[in-house]
Write an enzyme that holds these catalytic residues in place. Structure first.
Site: not given
Length: 504
Positions: A45, A450
């Site tokens: 990620r 997020e």
């Protein structure tokens, strides 16, 4: 307990005299502890967020997971995305100072384009870019240019206190990198009194997921929110649930619940058209609004339709399912389309530091965040506010340190300093950017969990801007995150030393 992986970066960057990046190589090494845990996916990620909001024509990104004599680290809000994006923001900040330009101007020149300069290092084309309009709006509403001039004047007249200002953008991909996790199920039951029970596969943890899913079902059935009850997640009802993570809770479970509710509405529409329409009204013309069912000129209370449908043996429950489309990912090549869409945002922070003590205060923060067509603006603003303060703590006070034996010493509130109410900027302005998701997400909304954690990058780089004012912005301060008082003092000392050496 596991903490977020901390990262160490080394990089080389080539750029022109306007700060436009020609090429960059970066090595990111994470502290993983004695076992891998989620270290691999976290690094993946991070690799996919190194670009943040910037087009990089030539780029090499290497990620290394370091095994150390400490407890294993794990995932936390952002799952490696913040660590990846932080590196390119640090690089942009260095480049801007090196060419003697305002950091905002350099950042603008490197942003992704609309129809060109729009392919990510991992091969996905950015199709929904709104970062230019968003930054334009924030720059105007935050009075960035006027405040920059005022801060320059303040710094010229103050030896001890120095102010800093920074505007940083966010582009955050939404979806699980593991494609098969992008699925969800839901159950919707209508009882004979017109009340509705919903069960879905997401976990409510204070973020408002149940509220949003209930809103979706209420909207689909044309009934009041007070009729809906959401029960706790239970894998005996919804099996094989994905984690409530990757900011996908509302996207996945909202769509699954909508699918279940839509099946019920279509079933009830067919019944109502036959029961009340006398063959003159098609099922597609039946409307559910304001706790009523409208069949041509006939308006019937919702609960009456439900009671009669039950007697007519119409199924009053349904299951729903959703799988995010368009996703594919080649893990061996780290290429593909890992994200369904991107969330965007930007923030401006103004800070003041004491160059004698290293103390720092955030004086004002302006955040503008893209949540698409918000399902619930109150919840979304709350998520942005919370993420900003949480990320600010990560980058300024929440220092982890271990003794030589590998024992974590910052293990309690007495030593691990999270932000308090007193750390909240006294002038804190959070707004949602008006936008509709280009992709067919739930009611064209966007994820909120997020992405806003990256907004307080602006706090860190405002601190760095203030430190750099000590040397009249001629030296790139070697400031590490978190920018604790100790780190600020070290950076101030380094800038003073470099400035003095340059004079000689």
């Amino acid at each position: 307990t596991g903490k977020r992986h901390d990262f160490h970066y080394t990089y080389e960057v080539g750029y022109d005299d306007k700060g436009v990046i020609d090429g960059v190589t970066v090595d990111m090494t994470s502290r993983c502890g004695f076992s891998a845990d989620l270290s691999g996916p976290v690094m993946t990620r991070a690799l996919c967020h190194f670009d943040n909001a910037y087009w990089l024509s030539d780029v090499t990104i290497d990620g290394f997971c370091g095994k150390t004599n400490t407890q294993s680290n794990t995932a936390f809000r952002g799952f490696g995305g913040p660590q990846g994006a932080f590196a390119i923001e640090y690089i942009m900040d260095n480049v801007a100072r090196s060419v003697g330009e305002d950091s905002l101007d350099v950042r603008r020149r490197n942003l992704y384009g609309k129809t060109e300069r729009n392919q990510t290092p991992y091969g996905q084309v950015v199709e929904d870019n709104v970062i230019h309009e968003l930054i334009d709006e924030l720059e105007a509403t935050s009075e960035y240019r006027a405040r920059r001039a005022a801060i320059n004047e303040f710094n010229a007249n103050n030896e001890v206190l120095k102010k800093g200002l920074a505007l940083t953008p966010v582009k955050f991909g939404i979806a699980f990198n593991v494609t098969h996790f992008n699925q969800a199920g839901a159950l919707v039951h209508i009882y004979t009194d017109g009340s509705v029970l919903v069960n879905h596969g997401g976990t409510e943890m204070g973020q408002g997921l149940n509220t949003k899913v209930a809103q979706v079902v209420a909207h689909e059935l044309g009934i009041g929110f007070n009729r809906i009850r959401v029960t706790a997640t239970d894998t005996s009802k919804i099996a094989n649930t994905s984690a409530t993570a990757a900011s996908t809770g509302s996207d996945l479970n909202g769509k699954a619940a909508q699918d279940a509710a839509r099946q019920l509405r279509e079933r009830l529409s067919a019944f109502a058209a036959e029961r009340y329409g006398a063959g003159q009204v098609a099922a597609s013309e039946v409307r559910f609004v304001h706790d009523r069912v409208v069949v041509g000129d006939v308006i019937v209370p919702f609960e009456e339709v439900i009671a009669k449908a039950y007697v007519a043996r119409v199924q009053l429950w349904s299951d729903g399912f959703y799988a995010t489309p368009k996703l594919y990912w080649d893990q061996s090549k780290l290429q593909g389309r890992p994200f369904y869409y991107y969330s965007y945002g930007a923030a401006v922070s103004e800070v003041v530091i004491d160059t004698l003590t290293g103390e720092m205060r955030v004086l004002r923060a302006d955040a503008l965040h893209d949540v698409g067509a918000s399902l619930n603006p109150a919840l979304d603003v709350g998520q942005v506010e919370g993420a900003f303060i949480q990320g600010m703590g990560w980058l300024t006070t929440e220092e982890l340190w271990w003794n030589t034996g590998g024992k974590l010493m910052t293990h309690a509130p007495s030593t691990y300093k999270i932000p308090t109410v007193n750390d909240t900027p006294p002038d804190f302005r959070v707004r949602l950017f008006k936008n509709r998701n280009a992709e067919d997400s739930i009611h064209r909304s966007k994820a909120t969990g997020e992405p806003p954690l990256l907004l307080p990058f602006s706090v860190f780089f405002a601190v760095r801007d203030a430190v750099s004012a000590v040397g009249n912005h001629k030296v790139n301060p070697p400031l590490n995150a978190p920018a604790t008082s100790e780190e600020i003092l070290k950076a101030v000392g380094a800038v003073r030393a470099a400035t003095a050496a340059a004079r000689q």
